[in-house]
Structure formats: C-alpha cells, structure tokens
Write an enzyme that holds these catalytic residues in place. Structure first.
Site, mmCIF file in Angstrom:
data_model
loop_
_atom_site.group_PDB
_atom_site.id
_atom_site.type_symbol
_atom_site.label_atom_id
_atom_site.label_comp_id
_atom_site.label_asym_id
_atom_site.label_seq_id
_atom_site.Cartn_x
_atom_site.Cartn_y
_atom_site.Cartn_z
ATOM 1 N N ASP A 1 36.349 -6.852 6.598
ATOM 2 C CA ASP A 1 35.196 -7.203 5.785
ATOM 3 C C ASP A 1 34.751 -5.927 5.073
ATOM 4 O OD1 ASP A 1 32.783 -8.642 4.937
ATOM 5 O OD2 ASP A 1 31.764 -7.447 6.464
ATOM 6 N N ASP B 1 31.073 -5.276 3.275
ATOM 7 C CA ASP B 1 29.673 -4.916 3.506
ATOM 8 C C ASP B 1 29.359 -4.893 5.001
ATOM 9 O OD1 ASP B 1 28.325 -5.290 0.590
ATOM 10 O OD2 ASP B 1 29.860 -6.808 0.918
ATOM 11 N N ASP C 1 31.477 -7.855 10.679
ATOM 12 C CA ASP C 1 30.204 -7.617 11.366
ATOM 13 C C ASP C 1 29.320 -8.847 11.499
ATOM 14 O OD1 ASP C 1 29.845 -7.486 8.513
ATOM 15 O OD2 ASP C 1 27.832 -6.713 8.876
#
Length: 227
Positions: free
Chosen positions: A12, A14, A178
């Site tokens: 991922d 961000d 996250d």
C-alpha cells in the site's frame, strides 16, 4: 539470497510506504473551504485515510451535514485538482522505506504498489520522490476500471491484489498495508498480509488480523521471513 519466502512484495502507499497525510489533509481543507465548511486539523487526516480521496472528503463533509450528489461531485473534483498540483509538498517516505526496498531488490524480490489513490497521482508522487523505478508495477484505485456498480474496482476488492501477482510475474505474493481495506483485499485474494502498525490504521493489530504486524519498516524483512 536463497530461501526468501516470497517472490513478490506489494505495498500500500499512504500510511505504509509514504507519510502523506499533510498533503492529503491540505487538499481536503481546500475543498472544505470552497464548500463553505469548517476545515479539519491536518493531523486528523490520518483518521480519514484508507479508502481513497473521495471517502476522505465524504467523511469530512458528512460530519458537517453533508452535500447533495452534484454539489459533492464538484467539491471532489476541486479537491483532486488541488491535490494534483500539491501532492508532494510534505509527503515523504517512512523511515527505512528506501533501505527495505533495496534489500528486497538485492534478494531478487519483485516489488510493487497497490493503492486506492489514482494511479497518475501515485506515479507522480513516486516520481517526485525518486522512487518510481523501484517498482515493477503501480496499481491505483482507478487502474482496473469500474465494476457493474459503476464504482472503481479498488481495495477492499481482491482484484487489485490478484493483478499485482499477475504483473509481478506470478509466484508467492505478500501484501503490506495499514488499513482494514488492505487486510480485506489481501484476505479475499488469498495472500498473506502484514499490518504496518505505524501507519494510518483504522484498527488495532488484533482487530486488523494480519499474519504479521510491524511497528517500523526495518522490521519488515524479519517479519516476512517468519511467515
């Protein structure tokens, strides 16, 4: 280097590879101001990141009474236009990100990005930071087009993770992210997932239920080796 358990590591963006909330929060506030809404504290943008820019803005707008479809659409487009010109002002790689990418490359691992950010933004930011050449593929929230429901095919749907495995040349794949969007996408795609607990998490490590959890990117290689 032999015996590394994965051929492909997809990340991922961000909250996993890049700390982006200041630029995203500034873009959200630009749109909120245009729409006559109160701005939000920049640091609170960390609570809005996960599902992409549209969801970020919608949560901020809905918290202040909401907007009709067309009005929101105009505000969202204004946000994207602003972000497209200001996406790498404060955005930086997390500590150890560059070193970890180098170590994975030295082990012959293919790395790539799977984000809900539009692909042109993801590529632009990675280019500005000098990181784009580190990745064999960049899959954005709009890269796979739209589904029958008219929405972009993006996480938590499994297709972006499956496409990452395809573009990475096949083989043993793991995803690092996250948020719950990342966990659900990886689970649905049937690949192991590592939770980046230093990022913009929308749950605890236990709630996210990853196969491994790290509190810093310098712990990623050992975590992968343990899977």
């Amino acid at each position: 280097m032999a015996d590394f358990p994965f051929d492909i590591v997809a990340f991922d963006l961000d909250g996993t590879l890049l700390e982006t909330h200041r630029d995203l929060g500034t873009a959200v506030n630009h749109a909120l101001t245009l729409g006559g809404f109160a701005t939000v504290p920049i640091e609170s943008a960390t609570d809005l990141i996960g599902g992409g820019a549209k969801i970020m803005l919608k949560q901020a707008v809905d918290a202040q009474g909401g907007l009709g479809h067309e009005e929101f659409r105009k505000l969202y487009k204004a946000m994207l236009a602003y972000y497209g010109e200001n996406y790498a002002v404060h955005t930086r790689p997390y500590p150890h990100a560059v070193e970890v990418l180098g170590e994975l490359a030295a082990r012959g691992v293919t790395t790539g990005v799977v984000t809900n950010k539009f692909e042109q933004f993801a590529r632009g930011i990675l280019g500005e930071l000098g990181l784009i050449d580190r990745f064999a593929f960049v899959i954005g929230g709009d890269s796979l087009g739209k589904g029958p429901d008219g929405k972009h095919i993006a996480k938590p749907a499994p297709e972006p993770i499956l496409k990452a495995r395809e573009l990475g040349g096949g083989g043993r794949t793991v995803f690092v992210g996250d948020s719950s969007y990342d966990m659900k996408a990886a689970r649905a795609a049937g690949v192991p997932v590592v939770s980046a607990c230093y990022g913009y998490c929308d749950g605890t490590a236990e709630e996210l239920g990853a196969d491994a959890a790290i509190d810093s990117l310098d712990r990623l290689i050992p975590a992968l080796e343990s899977l």
